[in-house]
Design a protein around this motif. Structure first.
Motif, PDB file in Angstrom:
ATOM      1  N   TYR A  65       0.824  -1.208   0.000  1.00 53.01           N
ATOM      2  CA  TYR A  65       0.000   0.000   0.000  1.00 53.01           C
ATOM      3  C   TYR A  65       0.858   1.258   0.000  1.00 53.01           C
ATOM      4  N   GLN A  66       0.396   2.261  -0.734  1.00 51.33           N
ATOM      5  CA  GLN A  66       0.980   3.600  -0.709  1.00 51.33           C
ATOM      6  C   GLN A  66      -0.150   4.614  -0.646  1.00 51.33           C
ATOM      7  N   TRP A  67      -0.044   5.550   0.307  1.00 48.62           N
ATOM      8  CA  TRP A  67      -1.069   6.577   0.473  1.00 48.62           C
ATOM      9  C   TRP A  67      -1.191   7.395  -0.808  1.00 48.62           C
ATOM     10  N   LYS A  68      -2.406   7.773  -1.139  1.00 50.39           N
ATOM     11  CA  LYS A  68      -2.690   8.340  -2.457  1.00 50.39           C
ATOM     12  C   LYS A  68      -1.977   9.661  -2.728  1.00 50.39           C
ATOM     13  N   TYR A  69      -1.643  10.434  -1.680  1.00 47.91           N
ATOM     14  CA  TYR A  69      -0.956  11.702  -1.897  1.00 47.91           C
ATOM     15  C   TYR A  69       0.542  11.612  -1.600  1.00 47.91           C
ATOM     16  N   ASP A  70       1.031  10.426  -1.280  1.00 46.85           N
ATOM     17  CA  ASP A  70       2.434  10.246  -0.942  1.00 46.85           C
ATOM     18  C   ASP A  70       3.292  10.247  -2.205  1.00 46.85           C
ATOM     19  N   LYS A  71       4.241  11.193  -2.273  1.00 47.79           N
ATOM     20  CA  LYS A  71       5.131  11.284  -3.428  1.00 47.79           C
ATOM     21  C   LYS A  71       6.585  10.992  -3.054  1.00 47.79           C
ATOM     22  N   GLY A  72       6.790  10.383  -1.891  1.00 46.05           N
ATOM     23  CA  GLY A  72       8.145  10.209  -1.386  1.00 46.05           C
ATOM     24  C   GLY A  72       8.457  11.291  -0.374  1.00 46.05           C
ATOM     25  N   TRP A  73       9.260  10.960   0.661  1.00 48.96           N
ATOM     26  CA  TRP A  73       9.423  11.897   1.779  1.00 48.96           C
ATOM     27  C   TRP A  73      10.087  13.206   1.360  1.00 48.96           C
ATOM     28  N   LYS A  74      10.974  13.171   0.372  1.00 45.64           N
ATOM     29  CA  LYS A  74      11.636  14.403  -0.054  1.00 45.64           C
ATOM     30  C   LYS A  74      10.649  15.367  -0.713  1.00 45.64           C
ATOM     31  N   LEU A  75       9.866  14.860  -1.651  1.00 49.77           N
ATOM     32  CA  LEU A  75       8.883  15.720  -2.319  1.00 49.77           C
ATOM     33  C   LEU A  75       7.776  16.147  -1.351  1.00 49.77           C
ATOM     34  N   ASN A  76       7.395  15.253  -0.444  1.00 53.64           N
ATOM     35  CA  ASN A  76       6.399  15.621   0.561  1.00 53.64           C
ATOM     36  C   ASN A  76       6.895  16.770   1.430  1.00 53.64           C
ATOM     37  N   PHE A  77       8.164  16.706   1.823  1.00 53.85           N
ATOM     38  CA  PHE A  77       8.752  17.761   2.650  1.00 53.85           C
ATOM     39  C   PHE A  77       8.789  19.087   1.903  1.00 53.85           C
ATOM     40  N   ARG A  78       9.250  19.046   0.655  1.00 53.59           N
ATOM     41  CA  ARG A  78       9.362  20.280  -0.116  1.00 53.59           C
ATOM     42  C   ARG A  78       8.006  20.866  -0.483  1.00 53.59           C
ATOM     43  N   GLU A  79       7.017  20.016  -0.585  1.00 50.88           N
ATOM     44  CA  GLU A  79       5.679  20.498  -0.926  1.00 50.88           C
ATOM     45  C   GLU A  79       5.160  21.468   0.127  1.00 50.88           C
ATOM     46  N   VAL A  80       5.514  21.240   1.372  1.00 48.18           N
ATOM     47  CA  VAL A  80       5.036  22.092   2.467  1.00 48.18           C
ATOM     48  C   VAL A  80       6.066  23.141   2.854  1.00 48.18           C
ATOM     49  N   MET A  81       7.330  22.729   3.004  1.00 49.32           N
ATOM     50  CA  MET A  81       8.358  23.605   3.572  1.00 49.32           C
ATOM     51  C   MET A  81       9.067  24.474   2.538  1.00 49.32           C
ATOM     52  N   GLY A  82       8.994  24.126   1.262  1.00 46.77           N
ATOM     53  CA  GLY A  82       9.683  24.901   0.241  1.00 46.77           C
ATOM     54  C   GLY A  82      10.879  24.155  -0.317  1.00 46.77           C
ATOM     55  N   ASP A  83      11.587  24.794  -1.228  1.00 41.53           N
ATOM     56  CA  ASP A  83      12.671  24.149  -1.955  1.00 41.53           C
ATOM     57  C   ASP A  83      14.061  24.540  -1.481  1.00 41.53           C
ATOM     58  N   THR A  84      14.200  25.559  -0.663  1.00 38.14           N
ATOM     59  CA  THR A  84      15.519  26.039  -0.250  1.00 38.14           C
ATOM     60  C   THR A  84      15.655  26.009   1.274  1.00 38.14           C
ATOM     61  N   LEU A  85      16.930  26.075   1.724  1.00 39.23           N
ATOM     62  CA  LEU A  85      17.189  26.083   3.158  1.00 39.23           C
ATOM     63  C   LEU A  85      16.584  27.303   3.838  1.00 39.23           C
ATOM     64  N   ILE A  86      16.608  28.426   3.146  1.00 36.07           N
ATOM     65  CA  ILE A  86      16.035  29.643   3.733  1.00 36.07           C
ATOM     66  C   ILE A  86      14.548  29.456   4.000  1.00 36.07           C
TER      67      ILE A  86
END
Length: 429
Positions: free
Chosen positions: A284-305
């Motif tokens: 099983y894979q949750w329907k909105y799960d795109k992998g932890w890296k993309l999930n993180f960037r989806e909310v927090m952004g793409d840069t360290l700042i």
């Protein structure tokens, strides 16, 4: 929204920051050495970031769907019909708990389903909130405290006087992160300062005391009386330590939700779907799960700042979410394997349906064949054991009969439209 809890949090934060000047900086002589000065600068920068993240969590609207938002396959006329019907239903039906009702609507409005969100099977029907009288985009749920639907609803937090949702989830997670960091540093420095003060006052280690004080004196001059120092120590430890333990647990769960791309509201659906998939031999894979890296960037952004500073907002409006391909393939396999044991009950074959498939889902779906004028009202029973804030009712009597014996639908059938994908998606949120 500024509440008493929010004001109390601000007072507690400023109390802890000010206590550092009296309990740490003066006794450890931080003002006269480079390490102490560096600590003071870093500590206050972290405190400013914490206050900024907290203010953004409190003041940022988590986001609500526009009242005119229409899912694919529906029209403004469909929305007007649903609003008329459920406004009358809300006025004529006593709802003691004030809980929201999620209504699943077919394309032609001939089949509507009122479900319990914790026990319902996932589907792609359009959702309608009978309290807000508006269509609900995916991942949107009704908050009874805010009395409105919230995009990507996570939870309602009384300590920020606001819901955590689509637009302020990042700021809330950053706030929790800085609370954990700052309270950990505070506990360590208070402990060191406390032992040092005891050591000096009891004259247990004069040589070490002289090295730290540089004045070759065992006297520590506080800005306040010794009784006030003792009281401040007690309040700091009794307040900061429980906050550290509690917020650390909350931060752990929030990171789990963030990396898995689901919310506390969605974990029931995720857990049930996962069990069902594993019973059928599928990974099983949750329907909105795109992998932890993309999930993180989806909310927090793409840069360290963007990760560490409370800047930036989501690039989309939070109404469209794409399901990953693996999940869609799994659902097609599961639907094919269970097609012979459908859980949908229809009026036209209910009388001659004698097979027992063993399903026990809290879903009641009624498909209507006649196109009679709508009748207002329905017999609604509220489930007292369900504490979900978003959906919590069941329908016992969805059909009424007129004098001729024909079934009359609560919502009339509308124009047929071809089946379309229920929702779109924008890649970067």
């Amino acid at each position: 929204m500024i509440t008493i809890s929010v004001v109390g949090v601000y007072i507690f934060i400023f109390f802890v920051i000010c206590s550092q000047w009296i309990l740490v900086y003066e006794p450890l002589n931080f003002f006269n050495n480079i390490w102490g000065q560096t600590y003071i600068i870093v500590y206050h920068l972290l405190a400013l970031l914490l206050l900024r993240c907290y203010s953004m969590s409190v003041l940022t609207d988590p986001g609500s769907p526009p009242s005119t938002w229409i899912p694919e396959g529906k029209t403004k006329e469909d929305l007007a019909i649903l609003i008329d019907q459920f406004k009358h239903l809300n006025q004529t039906t006593h709802n003691p708990k004030g809980k929201s009702t999620t209504v699943l609507v077919d394309d032609d409005l001939s089949t509507i389903t009122i479900v319990n969100s914790k026990n319902s099977k996932n589907n792609n029907k359009a959702r309608f909130c009978s309290q807000c009288c508006a269509f609900k985009p995916p991942r949107t749920h009704h908050c009874k405290q805010c009395k409105r639907c919230i995009l990507k609803h996570d939870h309602h937090c009384p300590w920020i006087g606001n819901c955590t949702g689509f637009r302020n989830q990042k700021f809330f997670i950053q706030f929790l992160f800085y609370v954990v960091i700052l309270t950990s540093i505070t506990i360590v420095t208070l402990t060191i300062s406390g032992f040092y003060i005891l050591n000096v006052n009891l004259n247990l280690n004069d040589s070490n005391s002289d090295k730290i004080n540089n004045n070759n004196s065992n006297e520590i001059d506080f800005l306040v009386s010794s009784i006030a120092v003792t009281i401040m120590y007690i309040f700091n430890f009794s307040g900061v330590l429980p906050v550290l333990l509690g917020v650390s647990g909350l931060f752990f769960f929030q990171m789990e939700f963030l990396l898995g791309n689901y919310t506390p509201v969605e974990r029931y659906e995720r857990k049930k779907e996962g069990k069902y998939a594993r019973r059928n031999g599928l990974k099983y894979q949750w329907k909105y799960d795109k992998g932890w890296k993309l999930n993180f960037r989806e909310v927090m952004g793409d840069t360290l700042i963007q990760w560490f500073f409370p800047i930036g907002f989501p690039k989309t409006d939070g109404t469209y979410w794409r399901q990953n391909e693996l999940y869609l393939q799994q659902q097609r396999l599961l639907n094919d394997s269970s097609s012979s044991t459908s859980i949908i009950t229809t009026i036209n074959d209910q009388s001659n349906n004698n097979n027992n498939n063993g399903n026990n889902n809290n879903i009641i779906t009624v498909k209507l064949e006649t196109q009679k004028p709508p009748i207002n009202g329905a017999n609604i029973d509220y489930d007292d054991e369900d504490d979900d804030d978003s959906e919590s009712i069941e329908i016992n009597d969805f059909i009424r009969s007129d004098s001729n014996g024909f079934n009359q639908p609560l919502i009339p059938s509308h124009q047929q439209q071809p089946q379309k994908p229920s929702f779109g998606f924008v890649e970067n949120v």
